[in-house]
Design an enzyme around this catalytic site. Structure first.
Site, PDB file in Angstrom:
ATOM      1  N   HIS A   1      -1.099  -2.876 -13.420  1.00  0.00           N
ATOM      2  CA  HIS A   1      -1.251  -2.091 -12.179  1.00  0.00           C
ATOM      3  C   HIS A   1       0.101  -1.971 -11.461  1.00  0.00           C
ATOM      4  O   HIS A   1       0.476  -0.903 -10.985  1.00  0.00           O
ATOM      5  CB  HIS A   1      -2.300  -2.796 -11.301  1.00  0.00           C
ATOM      6  CG  HIS A   1      -2.531  -2.188  -9.956  1.00  0.00           C
ATOM      7  ND1 HIS A   1      -3.722  -1.592  -9.589  1.00  0.00           N
ATOM      8  CD2 HIS A   1      -1.735  -2.107  -8.854  1.00  0.00           C
ATOM      9  CE1 HIS A   1      -3.637  -1.154  -8.346  1.00  0.00           C
ATOM     10  NE2 HIS A   1      -2.445  -1.463  -7.867  1.00  0.00           N
ATOM     11  N   GLU A   2       0.851  -3.080 -11.409  1.00  0.00           N
ATOM     12  CA  GLU A   2       2.135  -3.084 -10.683  1.00  0.00           C
ATOM     13  C   GLU A   2       3.213  -2.305 -11.430  1.00  0.00           C
ATOM     14  O   GLU A   2       3.986  -1.562 -10.820  1.00  0.00           O
ATOM     15  CB  GLU A   2       2.615  -4.523 -10.418  1.00  0.00           C
ATOM     16  CG  GLU A   2       1.658  -5.408  -9.629  1.00  0.00           C
ATOM     17  CD  GLU A   2       1.131  -4.796  -8.347  1.00  0.00           C
ATOM     18  OE1 GLU A   2       1.728  -3.842  -7.816  1.00  0.00           O
ATOM     19  OE2 GLU A   2       0.084  -5.260  -7.873  1.00  0.00           O
TER      20      GLU A   2
ATOM     21  N   GLY B   1      -0.933  -8.519  -5.421  1.00  0.00           N
ATOM     22  CA  GLY B   1       0.317  -8.038  -5.998  1.00  0.00           C
ATOM     23  C   GLY B   1       0.888  -6.939  -5.124  1.00  0.00           C
ATOM     24  O   GLY B   1       0.177  -6.371  -4.295  1.00  0.00           O
TER      25      GLY B   1
ATOM     26  N   GLN C   1       5.688   0.654  -2.984  1.00  0.00           N
ATOM     27  CA  GLN C   1       4.609   0.686  -1.982  1.00  0.00           C
ATOM     28  C   GLN C   1       5.137   0.482  -0.565  1.00  0.00           C
ATOM     29  O   GLN C   1       4.465   0.826   0.398  1.00  0.00           O
ATOM     30  CB  GLN C   1       3.544  -0.382  -2.286  1.00  0.00           C
ATOM     31  CG  GLN C   1       2.754  -0.107  -3.556  1.00  0.00           C
ATOM     32  CD  GLN C   1       1.694  -1.156  -3.786  1.00  0.00           C
ATOM     33  OE1 GLN C   1       1.967  -2.191  -4.367  1.00  0.00           O
ATOM     34  NE2 GLN C   1       0.482  -0.898  -3.316  1.00  0.00           N
TER      35      GLN C   1
ATOM     36  N   HIS D   1       2.915   1.241 -10.768  1.00  0.00           N
ATOM     37  CA  HIS D   1       3.538   1.666  -9.502  1.00  0.00           C
ATOM     38  C   HIS D   1       5.015   2.010  -9.707  1.00  0.00           C
ATOM     39  O   HIS D   1       5.531   2.975  -9.138  1.00  0.00           O
ATOM     40  CB  HIS D   1       3.437   0.557  -8.450  1.00  0.00           C
ATOM     41  CG  HIS D   1       2.145   0.534  -7.677  1.00  0.00           C
ATOM     42  ND1 HIS D   1       1.712   1.591  -6.905  1.00  0.00           N
ATOM     43  CD2 HIS D   1       1.200  -0.431  -7.550  1.00  0.00           C
ATOM     44  CE1 HIS D   1       0.557   1.259  -6.325  1.00  0.00           C
ATOM     45  NE2 HIS D   1       0.221   0.038  -6.704  1.00  0.00           N
TER      46      HIS D   1
ATOM     47  N   CYS E   1      -6.279  -1.005  -4.551  1.00  0.00           N
ATOM     48  CA  CYS E   1      -4.832  -0.877  -4.344  1.00  0.00           C
ATOM     49  C   CYS E   1      -4.563  -0.800  -2.850  1.00  0.00           C
ATOM     50  O   CYS E   1      -5.236  -0.058  -2.131  1.00  0.00           O
ATOM     51  CB  CYS E   1      -4.317   0.385  -5.041  1.00  0.00           C
ATOM     52  SG  CYS E   1      -2.537   0.625  -4.845  1.00  0.00           S
ATOM     53  N   LEU E   2      -3.564  -1.535  -2.388  1.00  0.00           N
ATOM     54  CA  LEU E   2      -3.231  -1.533  -0.958  1.00  0.00           C
ATOM     55  C   LEU E   2      -2.801  -0.139  -0.500  1.00  0.00           C
ATOM     56  O   LEU E   2      -2.930   0.190   0.669  1.00  0.00           O
ATOM     57  CB  LEU E   2      -2.115  -2.546  -0.667  1.00  0.00           C
ATOM     58  CG  LEU E   2      -2.480  -4.024  -0.878  1.00  0.00           C
ATOM     59  CD1 LEU E   2      -1.265  -4.913  -0.627  1.00  0.00           C
ATOM     60  CD2 LEU E   2      -3.640  -4.444   0.002  1.00  0.00           C
TER      61      LEU E   2
HETATM   62  O1  GNR Z   1      -4.748  -6.570  -4.058  1.00  0.00           O
HETATM   63  C1  GNR Z   1      -4.912  -5.971  -5.119  1.00  0.00           C
HETATM   64  N1  GNR Z   1      -6.017  -6.261  -5.871  1.00  0.00           N
HETATM   65  C2  GNR Z   1      -6.226  -5.778  -7.147  1.00  0.00           C
HETATM   66  C3  GNR Z   1      -7.497  -5.902  -7.692  1.00  0.00           C
HETATM   67  C4  GNR Z   1      -7.757  -5.439  -8.958  1.00  0.00           C
HETATM   68  C5  GNR Z   1      -6.759  -4.868  -9.710  1.00  0.00           C
HETATM   69  C6  GNR Z   1      -5.482  -4.729  -9.185  1.00  0.00           C
HETATM   70  C7  GNR Z   1      -5.210  -5.184  -7.907  1.00  0.00           C
HETATM   71  S1  GNR Z   1      -3.617  -5.038  -7.254  1.00  0.00           S
HETATM   72  C8  GNR Z   1      -3.962  -4.922  -5.540  1.00  0.00           C
HETATM   73  C9  GNR Z   1      -2.682  -4.936  -4.719  1.00  0.00           C
HETATM   74  C10 GNR Z   1      -1.881  -3.697  -5.017  1.00  0.00           C
HETATM   75  O2  GNR Z   1      -2.152  -2.605  -4.602  1.00  0.00           O
HETATM   76  N2  GNR Z   1      -0.850  -3.836  -5.801  1.00  0.00           N
HETATM   77  O3  GNR Z   1      -0.097  -2.776  -6.120  1.00  0.00           O
HETATM   78 NI    NI Z   2      -1.466  -1.063  -6.028  1.00  0.00          NI
END
Ligand code: GNR
Ligand code: NI
Length: 180
Positions: free
Chosen positions: A135-136, A46, A51, A139, A93-94
């Site tokens: 999670h998104e 995601g 980001q 952000h 998270c990236l």
């Molecule tokens: O790549 C991603 N893997 C992930 C694994 C577990 C819970 C959430 C994520 S999201 C993350 C990519 C990201 O940072 N999205 O904002």
């Molecule tokens: Ni993230």
């Protein structure tokens, strides 16, 4: 089509609240296309626009990671309609590379969002997709998963992240020098 540069913790820009999309035009389609390209390049499931330093309420998701159009989810201006139960997985998270943590989330979510044309739709999700959506959307509201940790753990992560950032900068510089 372009791979965009990511922002990394502890960049304060990641803590700003993103603004709703009002124009459903070609530049929005281009942003979404670049977001998918950046997400696949960095092997994420995601990505949220903030980001890549764009403070708009735009999210792309592909939890399969196989680039099939039927697995690609685009959420413009997503909002929760309901949340149910609790679930927790080891999240990454990236924008927080090299760090993972278990975070309490809802097990099931129902959301409404708009597509690239501006049409509204609803989506019910559970499992990894539900967690990824939470999670998104976090952000978009300026929250990172590490914000949920105890101040002590977060500080430990802050130190680790600063070290990782220095290493990343050095690697980038070396790569540029090799290319010259
Ligand atoms: O790549 C991603 N893997 C992930 C694994 C577990 C819970 C959430 C994520 S999201 C993350 C990519 C990201 O940072 N999205 O904002
Ligand atoms: Ni993230």
């Amino acid at each position: 089509m372009a791979i965009r540069d990511l922002l990394y913790f502890p960049d304060e820009l990641l803590h700003q609240v993103s603004t709703p999309v009002t124009q459903f035009d070609e530049s929005l389609a281009e942003l979404v296309s670049d977001m998918f390209e950046t997400m696949y390049h960095d092997e994420g499931i995601g990505l949220a626009a903030p980001q890549i330093n764009i403070r708009k309420r735009v999210v792309v998701i592909d939890i399969e990671g196989d680039k099939l159009p039927e697995h690609q989810i685009v959420l413009i201006n997503p909002e929760f309609l309901s949340k149910e139960g609790t679930d927790s997985i080891n999240e990454g998270c990236l924008s927080v590379p090299g760090l993972r943590a278990h975070i309490n989330r809802a097990e099931k979510v129902s959301i409404k969002a708009q597509n690239l044309k501006g049409d509204f739709f609803t989506l019910d999700a559970s499992g990894l997709l539900a967690i990824c959506i939470q999670h998104e959307i976090d952000h978009l509201d300026g929250h990172l998963f590490i914000d949920y940790l105890s101040p002590m753990k977060r500080n430990l992560y802050r130190t680790k992240a600063a070290k990782l950032a220095r290493e990343r900068k050095r690697a980038l510089k070396e790569a540029q020098e090799t290319n010259q």
